[in-house]
Scaffold this motif. Structure first.
Motif, short mmCIF file in Angstrom:
data_model
loop_
_atom_site.label_atom_id
_atom_site.label_comp_id
_atom_site.label_asym_id
_atom_site.label_seq_id
_atom_site.Cartn_x
_atom_site.Cartn_y
_atom_site.Cartn_z
N GLU A 34 0.86 -1.17 0.00
CA GLU A 34 0.00 0.00 0.00
C GLU A 34 0.90 1.22 0.00
O GLU A 34 1.91 1.24 0.69
CB GLU A 34 -0.88 0.03 1.27
N TYR A 35 0.57 2.23 -0.77
CA TYR A 35 1.36 3.45 -0.75
C TYR A 35 1.35 4.01 0.67
O TYR A 35 0.31 4.10 1.30
CB TYR A 35 0.78 4.51 -1.67
N ALA A 36 2.50 4.40 1.16
CA ALA A 36 2.61 4.99 2.50
C ALA A 36 3.31 6.32 2.38
O ALA A 36 4.42 6.40 1.83
CB ALA A 36 3.39 4.06 3.42
N VAL A 37 2.68 7.39 2.86
CA VAL A 37 3.32 8.70 2.80
C VAL A 37 4.44 8.76 3.84
O VAL A 37 4.34 8.16 4.90
CB VAL A 37 2.31 9.86 2.99
N THR A 38 5.52 9.47 3.49
CA THR A 38 6.69 9.54 4.37
C THR A 38 6.63 10.71 5.34
O THR A 38 7.39 10.75 6.30
CB THR A 38 7.97 9.70 3.54
N GLY A 39 5.75 11.68 5.07
CA GLY A 39 5.68 12.89 5.90
C GLY A 39 6.38 14.07 5.25
O GLY A 39 6.24 15.20 5.66
N ARG A 40 7.15 13.79 4.21
CA ARG A 40 7.86 14.85 3.48
C ARG A 40 7.01 15.25 2.27
O ARG A 40 6.27 14.44 1.73
CB ARG A 40 9.21 14.30 3.03
#
Length: 99
Positions: A34-40
């Motif tokens: 699943e695509y996971a955002v890194t916070g950046r």
């Protein structure tokens, strides 16, 4: 199918009789199922004096502010970094309230 496009957003600001645009793209780790955002965030800014500028903003440790990531070669004034940081927080609040 994952729809990543809903996470990308645009903000507009009037500045010296010009409209300034910024597109903010959350960075995604595609190595996971699943695509996971890194916070950046990757920011694509139409700067009023310098033209198109791209840079990364990352959350500052111990703060809620997003600041220029040290890996970014762009030189963008703090005024524009702060504007983009506030836009990220505003967008996140809107997303939370729509749930």
């Amino acid at each position: 199918m994952i729809n990543y496009s809903t996470h990308v957003f645009k903000v507009v600001k009037a500045h010296n009789n010009k409209e300034v645009y910024a597109w903010l793209h959350p960075e995604v780790d595609i190595s996971k199922q699943e695509y996971a955002v890194t916070g950046r965030y990757l920011v694509v800014l139409l700067h009023p004096d310098k033209g198109l500028q791209t840079f990364y903003l990352n959350k500052e440790k111990g703060s809620e502010a997003y600041v220029m990531d040290e890996n970014s070669p762009a030189i963008v004034e703090e005024e524009w970094q702060e504007w983009c940081s506030k836009a990220i927080h505003s967008h996140a609040r809107q997303q939370q309230s729509s749930l």
